[in-house]
Design an enzyme around this catalytic site. Structure first.
Site, PDB file in Angstrom:
ATOM      1  N   ASP A  17      86.359  35.661  61.690  1.00  0.00           N
ATOM      2  CA  ASP A  17      87.031  36.036  60.442  1.00  0.00           C
ATOM      3  C   ASP A  17      87.311  37.542  60.477  1.00  0.00           C
ATOM      4  OD1 ASP A  17      84.679  37.314  59.812  1.00  0.00           O
ATOM      5  OD2 ASP A  17      84.130  35.971  58.159  1.00  0.00           O
ATOM      6  N   HIS A  40      78.864  35.313  71.064  1.00  0.00           N
ATOM      7  CA  HIS A  40      78.243  36.629  70.924  1.00  0.00           C
ATOM      8  C   HIS A  40      76.824  36.571  71.498  1.00  0.00           C
ATOM      9  CE1 HIS A  40      77.659  40.640  69.300  1.00  0.00           C
ATOM     10  NE2 HIS A  40      76.442  40.241  68.945  1.00  0.00           N
ATOM     11  N   ARG A  94      88.220  43.426  71.916  1.00  0.00           N
ATOM     12  CA  ARG A  94      89.086  44.002  70.865  1.00  0.00           C
ATOM     13  C   ARG A  94      88.862  43.232  69.584  1.00  0.00           C
ATOM     14  NH1 ARG A  94      92.360  48.442  72.665  1.00  0.00           N
ATOM     15  NH2 ARG A  94      91.860  48.422  74.867  1.00  0.00           N
ATOM     16  N   VAL A 142      83.359  41.873  61.635  1.00  0.00           N
ATOM     17  CA  VAL A 142      82.953  41.943  63.046  1.00  0.00           C
ATOM     18  C   VAL A 142      81.741  41.029  63.278  1.00  0.00           C
ATOM     19  CG1 VAL A 142      82.099  43.461  64.875  1.00  0.00           C
ATOM     20  CG2 VAL A 142      83.831  44.287  63.286  1.00  0.00           C
ATOM     21  N   ALA A 189      72.590  30.887  78.734  1.00  0.00           N
ATOM     22  CA  ALA A 189      72.615  30.119  77.476  1.00  0.00           C
ATOM     23  C   ALA A 189      74.057  29.962  76.989  1.00  0.00           C
ATOM     24  CB  ALA A 189      71.759  30.822  76.421  1.00  0.00           C
ATOM     25  N   GLY A 203      84.511  37.108  82.996  1.00  0.00           N
ATOM     26  CA  GLY A 203      85.075  35.763  82.886  1.00  0.00           C
ATOM     27  C   GLY A 203      84.109  34.652  83.224  1.00  0.00           C
ATOM     28  N   SER A 204      82.781  34.927  83.170  1.00  0.00           N
ATOM     29  CA  SER A 204      81.850  33.842  83.515  1.00  0.00           C
ATOM     30  C   SER A 204      81.886  32.732  82.458  1.00  0.00           C
ATOM     31  CB  SER A 204      80.430  34.380  83.695  1.00  0.00           C
ATOM     32  OG  SER A 204      79.876  34.798  82.469  1.00  0.00           O
TER      33      SER A 204
HETATM   34  C1  GAR Z   1      79.347  37.669  77.035  1.00  0.00           C
HETATM   35  O1  GAR Z   1      77.966  37.887  77.119  1.00  0.00           O
HETATM   36  C2  GAR Z   1      79.793  37.644  75.594  1.00  0.00           C
HETATM   37  O2  GAR Z   1      78.839  37.117  74.734  1.00  0.00           O
HETATM   38  C3  GAR Z   1      80.018  39.111  75.328  1.00  0.00           C
HETATM   39  O3  GAR Z   1      80.626  39.586  76.497  1.00  0.00           O
HETATM   40  C4  GAR Z   1      80.144  38.842  77.608  1.00  0.00           C
HETATM   41  C5  GAR Z   1      81.346  38.368  78.416  1.00  0.00           C
HETATM   42  O4  GAR Z   1      80.936  37.806  79.614  1.00  0.00           O
HETATM   43  N1  GAR Z   1      80.839  39.301  74.170  1.00  0.00           N
HETATM   44  C6  GAR Z   1      80.612  40.228  73.253  1.00  0.00           C
HETATM   45  O5  GAR Z   1      79.719  41.046  73.338  1.00  0.00           O
HETATM   46  C7  GAR Z   1      81.575  40.215  72.081  1.00  0.00           C
HETATM   47  N2  GAR Z   1      81.014  40.882  70.956  1.00  0.00           N
HETATM   48  P1  GAR Z   1      81.966  37.032  80.537  1.00  0.00           P
HETATM   49  O6  GAR Z   1      83.211  37.916  80.686  1.00  0.00           O
HETATM   50  O7  GAR Z   1      81.248  36.890  81.853  1.00  0.00           O
HETATM   51  O8  GAR Z   1      82.286  35.718  79.902  1.00  0.00           O
END
Ligand code: GAR
Length: 209
Positions: A148, A116, A98, A151, A180, A17-18
């Site tokens: 969309d 991403h 998901r 993936v 970033a 959840g950052s």
């Molecule tokens: C983030 O780095 C996000 O880009 C990635 O999960 C992490 C969640 O971090 N998402 C994916 O890889 C989706 N394909 P967070 O829970 O600390 O926000």
């Protein structure tokens, strides 16, 4: 132009959840003209739910159902209802692991965004920072895009580059990409909230600034 004060976000996440914290912080300090209306997670006890609680944001765990990588029909309906009940304008995926398809995307057409951890279209899928290290690229980054049916495939809204350094481990590189993301995601959501993002085919443009 959307009324910025009432632009409501529904954040979906499975992990730390950052990104939620960065988005909620930007809402709080006024740099992001929006509010987080609800946080939903498919993972019971996920840190993102605790962080939402600490921030005083409504949150809930909604079980994903019988599949491993997507929501089943009942779960999909429950997510749609929770987001509609919270009257969200934009669905913000923040580490939601998901795949969202069909009914969900129809319910929020053009109103679902994701962050991403790579410069898409390079390294879609899981552990993109590890894919970047394994491939040996010297530059990777973060991408915010519309969601969309594919993936990690929708129209790109914003990207930021991140260098890959010689002694990077997967953890260190992911941390640099995270930083970033924490700048890029609130800024991109703010542009959407202010009505500054126009979609032309696969391309997005900044308008009305
Ligand atoms: C983030 O780095 C996000 O880009 C990635 O999960 C992490 C969640 O971090 N998402 C994916 O890889 C989706 N394909 P967070 O829970 O600390 O926000």
């Amino acid at each position: 132009m959307t009324d910025s004060v009432s632009f409501r976000l529904g954040v979906l996440g499975s992990g730390e959840g950052s990104n939620f914290v960065a988005i909620a912080g930007a809402c709080q300090d006024g740099t992001l003209p929006a509010s987080v209306a609800v946080v939903l997670s498919d993972v019971e006890g996920a840190a993102i739910l605790q962080r939402a609680n600490e921030a005083g944001v409504a949150c809930a765990h909604i079980a994903p159902g019988k599949f491993r990588t997507k929501l089943d029909e009942a779960a999909e309906a429950a997510y749609i209802k929770a987001l509609n009940d919270a009257e969200v304008d934009l669905v913000v995926l923040a580490g939601f692991m998901r795949i969202l398809k069909g009914e969900f995307l129809r319910a929020f057409e053009g109103r679902v965004v994701n962050v991403h951890p790579s410069l898409l279209p390079a390294f879609p899928g899981l552990e993109a920072w590890k894919q970047a290290l394994d491939h040996g690229v010297k530059v990777t980054g973060a991408t915010v895009h519309f969601v969309d049916q594919g993936v990690d495939n929708g129209a790109i809204i914003a990207q930021e580059t991140v260098p890959v350094l010689d002694d990077d481990t997967p953890e260190i590189l992911h941390e640099r990409i995270h930083s970033a993301e924490h700048r890029l995601y609130p800024e991109a959501i703010g542009a959407i909230a202010r009505g500054e993002i126009a979609l032309r085919g696969r391309r997005t443009m900044r308008v009305g600034r």
